[in-house]
Design a protein around this motif. Structure first.
Motif, PDB file in Angstrom:
ATOM      1  N   LEU A   1      25.464  39.595  87.534  1.00 15.15           N
ATOM      2  CA  LEU A   1      24.468  39.546  86.461  1.00 15.15           C
ATOM      3  C   LEU A   1      23.053  39.555  87.015  1.00 15.15           C
ATOM      4  O   LEU A   1      22.160  40.221  86.472  1.00 15.15           O
ATOM      5  N   ALA A   2      22.830  38.830  88.124  1.00 13.62           N
ATOM      6  CA  ALA A   2      21.510  38.827  88.761  1.00 13.62           C
ATOM      7  C   ALA A   2      21.161  40.222  89.280  1.00 13.62           C
ATOM      8  O   ALA A   2      20.019  40.683  89.154  1.00 13.62           O
ATOM      9  N   ALA A   3      22.154  40.898  89.841  1.00  7.61           N
ATOM     10  CA  ALA A   3      21.935  42.249  90.372  1.00  7.61           C
ATOM     11  C   ALA A   3      21.558  43.233  89.267  1.00  7.61           C
ATOM     12  O   ALA A   3      20.630  44.039  89.415  1.00  7.61           O
ATOM     13  N   ILE A   4      22.264  43.164  88.147  1.00  8.19           N
ATOM     14  CA  ILE A   4      21.989  44.070  87.033  1.00  8.19           C
ATOM     15  C   ILE A   4      20.582  43.835  86.481  1.00  8.19           C
ATOM     16  O   ILE A   4      19.867  44.781  86.132  1.00  8.19           O
ATOM     17  N   SER A   5      20.166  42.571  86.416  1.00 11.46           N
ATOM     18  CA  SER A   5      18.814  42.237  85.947  1.00 11.46           C
ATOM     19  C   SER A   5      17.759  42.868  86.854  1.00 11.46           C
ATOM     20  O   SER A   5      16.765  43.437  86.384  1.00 11.46           O
ATOM     21  N   LEU A   6      17.976  42.785  88.174  1.00  8.90           N
ATOM     22  CA  LEU A   6      17.038  43.387  89.130  1.00  8.90           C
ATOM     23  C   LEU A   6      17.006  44.904  88.983  1.00  8.90           C
ATOM     24  O   LEU A   6      15.951  45.531  89.120  1.00  8.90           O
ATOM     25  N   GLY A   7      18.161  45.510  88.701  1.00  6.39           N
ATOM     26  CA  GLY A   7      18.217  46.953  88.505  1.00  6.39           C
ATOM     27  C   GLY A   7      17.405  47.381  87.299  1.00  6.39           C
ATOM     28  O   GLY A   7      16.684  48.397  87.342  1.00  6.39           O
ATOM     29  N   PHE A   8      17.490  46.637  86.209  1.00  9.38           N
ATOM     30  CA  PHE A   8      16.718  46.933  85.007  1.00  9.38           C
ATOM     31  C   PHE A   8      15.223  46.862  85.303  1.00  9.38           C
ATOM     32  O   PHE A   8      14.447  47.729  84.897  1.00  9.38           O
ATOM     33  N   ILE A   9      14.836  45.823  86.053  1.00  8.64           N
ATOM     34  CA  ILE A   9      13.425  45.673  86.430  1.00  8.64           C
ATOM     35  C   ILE A   9      12.969  46.837  87.304  1.00  8.64           C
ATOM     36  O   ILE A   9      11.874  47.382  87.134  1.00  8.64           O
ATOM     37  N   GLY A  10      13.825  47.246  88.260  1.00  7.05           N
ATOM     38  CA  GLY A  10      13.479  48.347  89.158  1.00  7.05           C
ATOM     39  C   GLY A  10      13.248  49.650  88.423  1.00  7.05           C
ATOM     40  O   GLY A  10      12.273  50.371  88.689  1.00  7.05           O
ATOM     41  N   ILE A  11      14.143  49.975  87.489  1.00  7.52           N
ATOM     42  CA  ILE A  11      13.975  51.195  86.696  1.00  7.52           C
ATOM     43  C   ILE A  11      12.720  51.091  85.841  1.00  7.52           C
ATOM     44  O   ILE A  11      11.984  52.070  85.648  1.00  7.52           O
ATOM     45  N   GLY A  12      12.444  49.875  85.346  1.00  8.41           N
ATOM     46  CA  GLY A  12      11.237  49.664  84.557  1.00  8.41           C
ATOM     47  C   GLY A  12       9.974  49.949  85.363  1.00  8.41           C
ATOM     48  O   GLY A  12       9.018  50.563  84.866  1.00  8.41           O
TER      49      GLY A  12
ATOM     50  N   ALA B   1      16.794  57.657  93.368  1.00  5.93           N
ATOM     51  CA  ALA B   1      15.609  57.487  94.210  1.00  5.93           C
ATOM     52  C   ALA B   1      15.183  58.797  94.881  1.00  5.93           C
ATOM     53  O   ALA B   1      13.986  59.108  94.937  1.00  5.93           O
ATOM     54  N   ALA B   2      16.158  59.568  95.397  1.00  8.42           N
ATOM     55  CA  ALA B   2      15.815  60.783  96.148  1.00  8.42           C
ATOM     56  C   ALA B   2      15.168  61.864  95.278  1.00  8.42           C
ATOM     57  O   ALA B   2      14.081  62.348  95.603  1.00  8.42           O
TER      58      ALA B   2
ATOM     59  N   VAL C   1       7.648  50.131  94.545  1.00  5.40           N
ATOM     60  CA  VAL C   1       8.095  48.792  94.160  1.00  5.40           C
ATOM     61  C   VAL C   1       9.385  48.903  93.334  1.00  5.40           C
ATOM     62  O   VAL C   1      10.335  48.133  93.527  1.00  5.40           O
ATOM     63  N   GLY C   2       9.423  49.876  92.428  1.00  5.57           N
ATOM     64  CA  GLY C   2      10.619  50.093  91.625  1.00  5.57           C
ATOM     65  C   GLY C   2      11.811  50.481  92.470  1.00  5.57           C
ATOM     66  O   GLY C   2      12.937  50.013  92.236  1.00  5.57           O
TER      67      GLY C   2
END
Length: 418
Positions: A85-96, A32-33, A112-113
């Protein structure tokens, strides 16, 4: 006998899975930084560029305030594997979303990401810390296991700013988010791989996980948890603020790439410090560790502020010898001190909580928002004087030192926990 061996094997597999997740936490957080710095460079006013550059970091940690308690509730109801698993899914969305921000040329989409990335690391932190503590049996052994995970966390944290710096180059002028797309592609691929690994890995859930639990009182009833929550607010702000502001301090002097490599050494020293901490964690208490390293960290930051740019030192960056202020070396050395604070504060704050640990972990994560608020406050001072801004982390570490000496004592031992 065979069942006992199977349980031991399952425990080892679970520990390895948690270690992978520990590494992902710092990768997403530390992305992020530097990415924010690239967006910030598009603003002409230097003070505004500094503030906007740290805004992504603020959003990344703001997610903890939003997701902290819900993450603890999800963990208590759904268990460790489903939460991971829910956390990893959110991480993929964030990077996207961060990748999409470059396509759309939208700073708002990037924020937002960063927010979704924060949701991810908040939930991962909620899972890995109590899980490793429980697998280690709590106490010094639980702290030792978290230290080992923290070692991988630091390695990932060290490589991230170095990787971005190497890809972007010396100057931020004219750079776009597209220039770090390769890092974002790597991140999405890693998230997909880790999701698959965790999906097929039989995670050993602690007794009672995923079942309805009756709580007779609020976790806030435990004084050492309440003060530990405040301590972690300051700690994460200190951990993030020291290297992030160091990049701002050094970039005008040595360029962005070199500044990224030097800041990366802070995370390498955190790696070394956590390796040492994991080796001695079974013998040295969390309280003793924090008392020692907090005192040294305060001394290093105060010395850096007093020395300023008056003394220069030579360092090697990508095969070249360059001059840098000695103050930057003192600030990098703080990585050794902050390395053992996270797990030690967590263990002190959750010691003796029993069934309240899952909910307490969510509360604990909520205040990790300090990693966004404290550096943002520091950045407002850094826009005028980078070294003077280190008064902010000095105050934070001073509170952590007080917590280790007095605030961490469990004065609620009379509370019965079934």
């Amino acid at each position: 006998m065979e069942t006992k061996q199977q349980n031991k094997s399952l425990t080892i597999v679970t520990i390895v899975a948690m270690m992978f997740l520990y590494a992902m936490i710092s990768f997403v957080t530390n992305l992020a930084a530097p990415v924010g710095k690239i967006w910030g460079a598009s603003f002409e006013d230097p003070a505004q560029a500094e503030r906007m550059g740290m805004l992504g970091n603020l959003f990344n940690f703001l997610a903890y305030l939003i997701m902290g308690i819900p993450a603890g509730n999800i963990l208590a109801k759904r268990g460790y594997k489903s939460t991971a698993l829910a956390a990893i899914s959110l991480g993929f969305i964030g990077i996207g979303f961060q990748w999409m921000s470059g396509v759309l040329d939208s700073f708002a989409v990037y924020l937002v990401g960063a927010l979704f990335g924060g949701f991810c690391v908040c939930m991962l932190n909620t899972v890995v810390n109590p899980m490793l503590n429980l697998l280690g049996g709590g106490g010094n052994r639980g702290n030792q296991l978290n230290m080992v995970g923290g070692t991988l966390n630091s390695l990932s944290g060290a490589l991230t700013p170095m990787l971005v710096g190497a890809i972007v180059g010396q100057s931020l002028a004219g750079k776009q988010i597209d220039d770090v797309n390769i890092v974002l592609y790597i991140a999405m691929a890693v998230f997909a791989l880790i999701y698959f690994i965790i999906r097929i890995t039989p995670i050993a859930e602690p007794a009672g996980a995923g079942q309805q639990v009756t709580y007779e009182r609020s976790p806030w009833a435990f004084r050492h948890l309440t003060l530990g929550v405040i301590a972690i607010f300051f700690y994460v702000g200190v951990e993030v603020g020291i290297p992030a502001t160091l990049i701002s301090y050094l970039t005008p002097k040595v360029g962005f790439a070199a500044a990224g490599f030097i800041a990366g050494r802070y995370w390498i020293l955190m790696l070394i410090g956590r390796f040492i901490g994991s080796a001695i964690g079974g013998k040295v208490s969390s309280r003793t560790m924090v008392m020692c390293v907090a005192s040294v960290a305060i001394a290093l930051m105060v010395a850096a502020m007093l020395i300023g740019d008056s003394i220069m030192a030579k360092t090697i960056i990508q095969g070249q010898v360059i001059d840098v202020p000695l103050a930057s070396t003192l600030l990098v050395l703080c990585g050794l001190c902050t390395s053992v604070m996270w797990t030690s504060i967590f263990n002190m704050a959750t010691e003796g909580l029993g069934k309240y640990t899952a909910k307490a972990s969510g509360i604990f994560m909520m205040m990790v928002v300090g990693g966004g608020i404290v550096p943002y406050i520091q950045s407002m001072i850094a826009a005028h004087n980078c070294l003077l801004s280190y008064i902010v982390p000095v105050i934070g570490v001073a509170f952590i030192l007080w917590y280790a000496i007095w605030g961490s004592k469990n004065v609620n031992k009379d509370i019965k926990i079934d």
